[in-house]
Design an enzyme around this catalytic site. Structure first.
Site, PDB file in Angstrom:
ATOM      1  N   ASP A  14      -0.124   5.310   0.640  1.00  0.00           N
ATOM      2  CA  ASP A  14      -1.073   5.461  -0.465  1.00  0.00           C
ATOM      3  C   ASP A  14      -0.405   6.143  -1.658  1.00  0.00           C
ATOM      4  O   ASP A  14      -0.589   5.729  -2.812  1.00  0.00           O
ATOM      5  CB  ASP A  14      -2.281   6.273   0.008  1.00  0.00           C
ATOM      6  CG  ASP A  14      -3.263   6.558  -1.107  1.00  0.00           C
ATOM      7  OD1 ASP A  14      -3.878   5.606  -1.625  1.00  0.00           O
ATOM      8  OD2 ASP A  14      -3.417   7.737  -1.475  1.00  0.00           O
TER       9      ASP A  14
ATOM     10  N   GLU B  17      -0.298   5.350   6.582  1.00  0.00           N
ATOM     11  CA  GLU B  17      -1.258   5.004   5.530  1.00  0.00           C
ATOM     12  C   GLU B  17      -1.276   6.086   4.453  1.00  0.00           C
ATOM     13  O   GLU B  17      -1.289   5.784   3.249  1.00  0.00           O
ATOM     14  CB  GLU B  17      -2.643   4.849   6.158  1.00  0.00           C
ATOM     15  CG  GLU B  17      -3.764   4.610   5.168  1.00  0.00           C
ATOM     16  CD  GLU B  17      -5.128   4.824   5.799  1.00  0.00           C
ATOM     17  OE1 GLU B  17      -6.081   5.081   5.050  1.00  0.00           O
ATOM     18  OE2 GLU B  17      -5.238   4.750   7.043  1.00  0.00           O
TER      19      GLU B  17
ATOM     20  N   GLU C 126      -1.446  -0.222   3.180  1.00  0.00           N
ATOM     21  CA  GLU C 126      -0.875   1.071   2.790  1.00  0.00           C
ATOM     22  C   GLU C 126       0.104   1.561   3.856  1.00  0.00           C
ATOM     23  O   GLU C 126       1.166   2.121   3.528  1.00  0.00           O
ATOM     24  CB  GLU C 126      -1.985   2.084   2.565  1.00  0.00           C
ATOM     25  CG  GLU C 126      -2.814   1.799   1.323  1.00  0.00           C
ATOM     26  CD  GLU C 126      -3.901   2.819   1.084  1.00  0.00           C
ATOM     27  OE1 GLU C 126      -4.350   2.934  -0.070  1.00  0.00           O
ATOM     28  OE2 GLU C 126      -4.327   3.502   2.047  1.00  0.00           O
TER      29      GLU C 126
END
Length: 243
Positions: free
Chosen positions: A47, A43, A119
């Site tokens: 991102d 994640e 993400e």
């Protein structure tokens, strides 16, 4: 077709099986299964790739937009709400590995979990296919949202804009009437925005805050229609009309 192949088909991306499973592993599942790795590092990686890819896309596609407008549009399409909407459209929630607690509380439809998983999937696409594959994956995901973000003002703080608009027009005090329905683990809230005692917009959400924001957005569409009457202006796209 096995479930993972079905998900990859929906996503339109190639991710190796091990990395895909990691991307789908929520911390609640990891905790209940002996502390196995979670998708949180993916994640984190995704991102950054998401932000870069959207920034590059906006820079190339909208050469006449100012820095401020580009930043607003980027915030809209990388927001939790936008990512969760993508995940829901693709049915990603059905594939997320969740602990029993999250399962019974509707975790597969929680915006935060869906957005975080998207993400992580972006991060996984980078590890499996490299930067260009990940960038193309992001572009495919967010491109359909760009026009909507410009029109609907996704990511906008509608409550603040409505407060300013009501004050400028001297419409009266603002009040949100909120009611919740359903069991605690799957509660849905409905908010009605009243200005000077008159209802202007209603919205729903999984939290009071989300419902209030939606009702404020719908009220803005009533108070500030676009010239052809087909939809709302984005906040900041035109000066507030007084009187």
């Amino acid at each position: 077709m096995n479930p993972h192949d079905e998900l990859l088909k929906r996503l339109g991306v190639d991710i190796d099986a091990e990395t895909l499973r990691l991307a789908l592993t929520h911390r609640s599942y990891a905790y209940e299964n002996g502390g196995i790795p979670t998708n949180e590092r993916l994640e984190f990686l995704g991102d950054s790739i998401l932000g870069f890819s959207v920034t590059e896309l906006l820079y190339r596609e909208y050469p006449d937009l100012s820095e401020g407008d580009l930043a607003k549009r980027r915030a809209a399409v990388v927001s939790t709400r936008a990512l969760a909407s993508i995940a829901r459209r693709l049915g990603v929630g059905d594939f997320i590995l969740l602990g029993q607690g999250e399962k019974v509380t509707g975790g597969k439809n929680k915006s935060s979990i869906l957005a975080d998983t998207m993400e992580a999937l972006i991060g996984a696409s980078f590890l499996s296919g490299g930067l260009e594959a990940a960038r193309q994956f992001v572009v495919g995901l967010v491109s359909p949202l760009l026009a909507d973000a410009a029109v609907l003002g996704a990511g906008t703080d509608w409550k603040t804009h409505i407060q300013e608009l009501a004050a400028a027009r001297q419409l009266g005090a603002i009040h949100y009437a909120v009611v919740g329905e359903g069991p605690d683990h799957a509660r849905v809230y409905t908010a009605t925005l009243l200005i000077g005692g008159t209802p202007y917009g209603t919205g729903t959400g999984n939290s009071k805050k989300e419902a209030e924001q939606q009702s404020a957005a719908n009220a803005w569409r009533v108070l500030v229609p676009v010239p052809d009457g087909t939809g709302p202006q984005t906040a900041g796209s035109a000066p507030l009309q007084l009187g």
